[in-house]
Design a protein around this motif. Structure first.
Motif, short mmCIF file in Angstrom:
data_model
loop_
_atom_site.label_atom_id
_atom_site.label_comp_id
_atom_site.label_asym_id
_atom_site.label_seq_id
_atom_site.Cartn_x
_atom_site.Cartn_y
_atom_site.Cartn_z
N LEU A 163 -16.77 -23.08 -8.26
CA LEU A 163 -15.49 -23.51 -8.30
C LEU A 163 -15.53 -24.82 -9.14
CD1 LEU A 163 -14.25 -23.39 -4.65
CD2 LEU A 163 -13.61 -21.73 -6.41
N MET A 164 -14.81 -24.98 -10.18
CA MET A 164 -14.94 -26.15 -11.33
C MET A 164 -14.84 -27.58 -10.48
SD MET A 164 -15.93 -26.39 -14.19
CE MET A 164 -15.97 -27.38 -15.52
N GLY A 165 -13.80 -27.52 -9.58
CA GLY A 165 -13.69 -28.88 -9.00
C GLY A 165 -14.98 -29.25 -8.26
N SER A 166 -15.41 -28.31 -7.44
CA SER A 166 -16.71 -28.49 -6.81
C SER A 166 -18.07 -28.91 -7.50
CB SER A 166 -16.97 -27.43 -5.63
OG SER A 166 -15.81 -26.93 -4.73
N LEU A 167 -18.06 -28.25 -8.49
CA LEU A 167 -19.17 -28.34 -9.59
C LEU A 167 -19.14 -29.74 -10.22
CD1 LEU A 167 -19.20 -24.90 -11.29
CD2 LEU A 167 -20.91 -25.52 -9.70
N LEU A 168 -18.16 -30.08 -10.36
CA LEU A 168 -17.84 -31.32 -11.04
C LEU A 168 -18.37 -32.70 -10.12
CD1 LEU A 168 -14.35 -30.95 -12.99
CD2 LEU A 168 -16.66 -31.41 -13.85
N VAL A 169 -17.94 -32.37 -8.86
CA VAL A 169 -18.54 -33.68 -7.92
C VAL A 169 -20.01 -33.57 -7.95
CG1 VAL A 169 -18.39 -34.29 -5.76
CG2 VAL A 169 -16.55 -33.09 -6.34
N GLY A 170 -20.94 -32.33 -7.90
CA GLY A 170 -22.24 -32.51 -7.78
C GLY A 170 -22.88 -33.04 -9.23
N THR A 171 -22.24 -32.52 -10.38
CA THR A 171 -22.68 -32.79 -11.73
C THR A 171 -22.61 -34.15 -11.94
OG1 THR A 171 -21.91 -30.61 -12.47
CG2 THR A 171 -22.12 -32.13 -14.10
N SER A 172 -21.30 -34.71 -11.56
CA SER A 172 -21.18 -36.18 -12.15
C SER A 172 -22.15 -37.04 -11.00
CB SER A 172 -19.90 -36.79 -11.54
OG SER A 172 -18.93 -35.86 -12.27
N PHE A 173 -22.24 -36.72 -9.81
CA PHE A 173 -23.16 -37.41 -9.10
C PHE A 173 -24.52 -37.19 -9.50
CE2 PHE A 173 -25.74 -38.39 -5.31
CZ PHE A 173 -25.23 -39.62 -4.78
N ALA A 174 -25.05 -36.33 -9.79
CA ALA A 174 -26.58 -36.03 -10.29
C ALA A 174 -26.85 -36.77 -11.53
CB ALA A 174 -26.65 -34.58 -10.51
N LYS A 175 -25.75 -36.83 -12.41
CA LYS A 175 -25.86 -37.68 -13.85
C LYS A 175 -25.86 -38.92 -13.47
CE LYS A 175 -23.25 -34.54 -17.07
NZ LYS A 175 -21.99 -34.59 -17.69
N SER A 176 -25.08 -39.55 -12.61
CA SER A 176 -25.10 -41.05 -12.58
C SER A 176 -26.34 -41.47 -11.68
CB SER A 176 -23.75 -41.45 -11.26
OG SER A 176 -22.80 -40.77 -11.95
N LEU A 177 -26.79 -40.56 -10.74
CA LEU A 177 -27.99 -40.99 -9.85
C LEU A 177 -29.28 -40.95 -10.86
CD1 LEU A 177 -29.21 -41.82 -7.33
CD2 LEU A 177 -29.45 -39.57 -6.55
N ALA A 178 -29.19 -39.90 -11.69
CA ALA A 178 -30.46 -39.93 -12.67
C ALA A 178 -30.49 -40.81 -13.69
CB ALA A 178 -30.39 -38.52 -13.52
N GLN A 179 -29.25 -41.21 -14.19
CA GLN A 179 -29.25 -42.50 -15.12
C GLN A 179 -29.78 -43.77 -14.44
OE1 GLN A 179 -25.11 -41.49 -16.57
NE2 GLN A 179 -26.28 -42.00 -18.72
N SER A 180 -29.27 -44.00 -13.11
CA SER A 180 -29.53 -44.98 -12.52
C SER A 180 -30.97 -45.31 -11.99
CB SER A 180 -28.67 -45.34 -11.31
OG SER A 180 -29.07 -44.38 -10.47
N LEU A 181 -31.58 -44.36 -11.94
CA LEU A 181 -33.10 -44.29 -11.50
C LEU A 181 -33.97 -44.15 -12.79
CD1 LEU A 181 -32.94 -41.81 -8.50
CD2 LEU A 181 -33.15 -44.35 -8.62
N ASN A 182 -33.14 -43.93 -13.86
CA ASN A 182 -33.96 -43.52 -15.15
C ASN A 182 -34.89 -42.39 -15.21
OD1 ASN A 182 -34.26 -44.11 -17.82
ND2 ASN A 182 -35.87 -45.54 -17.57
N ILE A 183 -34.33 -41.29 -14.49
CA ILE A 183 -35.42 -40.09 -14.39
C ILE A 183 -34.56 -38.77 -15.14
CG2 ILE A 183 -36.68 -40.85 -12.45
CD1 ILE A 183 -34.86 -39.19 -10.71
#
Length: 344
Positions: A87-107
């Protein structure tokens, strides 16, 4: 690769379960799932409600996964997430969170195909687990998917056959609704079938391609059958529930097994795995295991916790992508219609 352990946090949010897992190499350290009870009153998943619930659940679920794994987020080497399908709305939540966390941890970021995750759940290191050798056949069965896949290697998969309409899990849930059973009804049909007669009622099997599936006709025939019987006996369902469920389940599982037999005949491959939520079904497991003696197959059945949507399967897929240095760009977007053989 060095011998240093690789820690990956995985996030799965393709449908209505929010899940996070931490893997160390190919061993799962934690696999947490938050279920969304709200959909039961609607008789199915409501996409808007699902995405809202993911937003509420994702932070506590990720925190819990990291705590249970007994590591610090600074120990993480990468973040894996489900890119699609779902489901697009559901996927967007996980995608956005993963991107933000990866960027904040620089991994690095690892985007995972949900369908490939189901297949690769077989490679999670567990005590007494046997892993299928390549190539193998995987029957992927869930509420949204029914496919027979030829698995050449970790990320090269070819669809040999799939449903042309409803998925098998959907057929179970819609039939359960006809029987006035609460959602999700598939596990209840399985439960009542245990003490029923599988030969009590006969349902026709659809005629489609040798390895393709169709469940909409069976569902319609089932509806007409129930309506016809209730005209003569209003208590028909109540008095015969176990036999009805057993007969329906027998028909569905026989269809699945017939198609698998065709796949083995076509490919000559006798290593057979099952994956997806419906692979938790007791009759499916029983018939797959019986096939070892009956047809000389070697069969692979995942642990229950890795059958339904969970981040453990996303984590193992992420681990193999990490070993391959197959990282994602930050600009990557969710794809609700991703296919099992999509590599982009």
């Amino acid at each position: 690769m060095s011998n240093k352990p690789v820690y990956i946090l995985a996030i799965e949010s393709s449908c209505d379960d929010t899940s996070a897992a931490v893997i160390c190499n190919d061993r799962i350290l934690s696999n947490t799932v938050a279920n969304q009870e709200i959909h039961a009153e609607y008789g199915g998943v409501v996409p808007e409600l699902a995405s809202r619930a993911h937003q509420q659940n994702i932070v506590p679920v990720v925190q819990q996964a990291i705590q249970k794994a007994n590591i610090d987020k600074k120990d993480l080497n990468a973040i894996a997430f489900t890119r699609g399908p779902g489901l697009m709305g559901s996927l967007l939540v996980g995608t956005s969170f993963a991107k933000s966390l990866a960027q904040s941890l620089n991994i690095p970021l690892l985007d995972i195909n949900h369908m490939q995750g189901h297949v690769l759940a077989h490679f999670i290191e567990e005590e007494n687990s046997k892993k299928p050798p390549f190539p193998f056949i995987c029957l992927t069965i869930s509420g949204g998917h029914t496919q027979i896949v030829k698995v050449e290697n970790y990320f090269e998969m070819k669809v040999l056959g799939e449903t042309i309409d409803d998925a098998v899990g959907e057929a179970y849930d819609k039939s359960a609704k006809i029987l006035d059973l609460p959602y999700p009804g598939g596990p209840l049909i399985d439960k009542y079938a245990q003490t029923g007669n599988p030969k009590a009622y006969k349902f026709t099997k659809p005629r489609v391609g040798a390895m393709d599936f169709s469940f909409s006709g069976l569902k319609t025939a089932f509806l007409y059958f129930i309506q016809k019987e209730e005209k003569t006996n209003p208590n028909f369902i109540k008095e015969n529930l176990h036999d009805i469920c057993a007969s329906l389940q027998h028909t569905i599982v026989t269809i699945l097994m017939d198609k698998l037999k065709n796949a083995v005949k076509e490919t000559g491959i006798k290593h057979i795995a099952i994956a997806g939520g419906v692979s938790a079904n007791s009759e499916v497991r029983k018939r797959i295991q019986e096939a070892e003696n009956k047809y000389g197959w070697t069969t692979y059945i995942p642990k229950f916790e890795y059958t339904t949507d969970n981040a453990g399967m996303i984590a193992i897929a992420g681990y193999y992508k990490y070993l391959d240095n197959n990282f994602s760009q930050v600009a990557i977007t969710a794809n609700a219609r991703l296919k099992v053989n999509d590599t982009n």
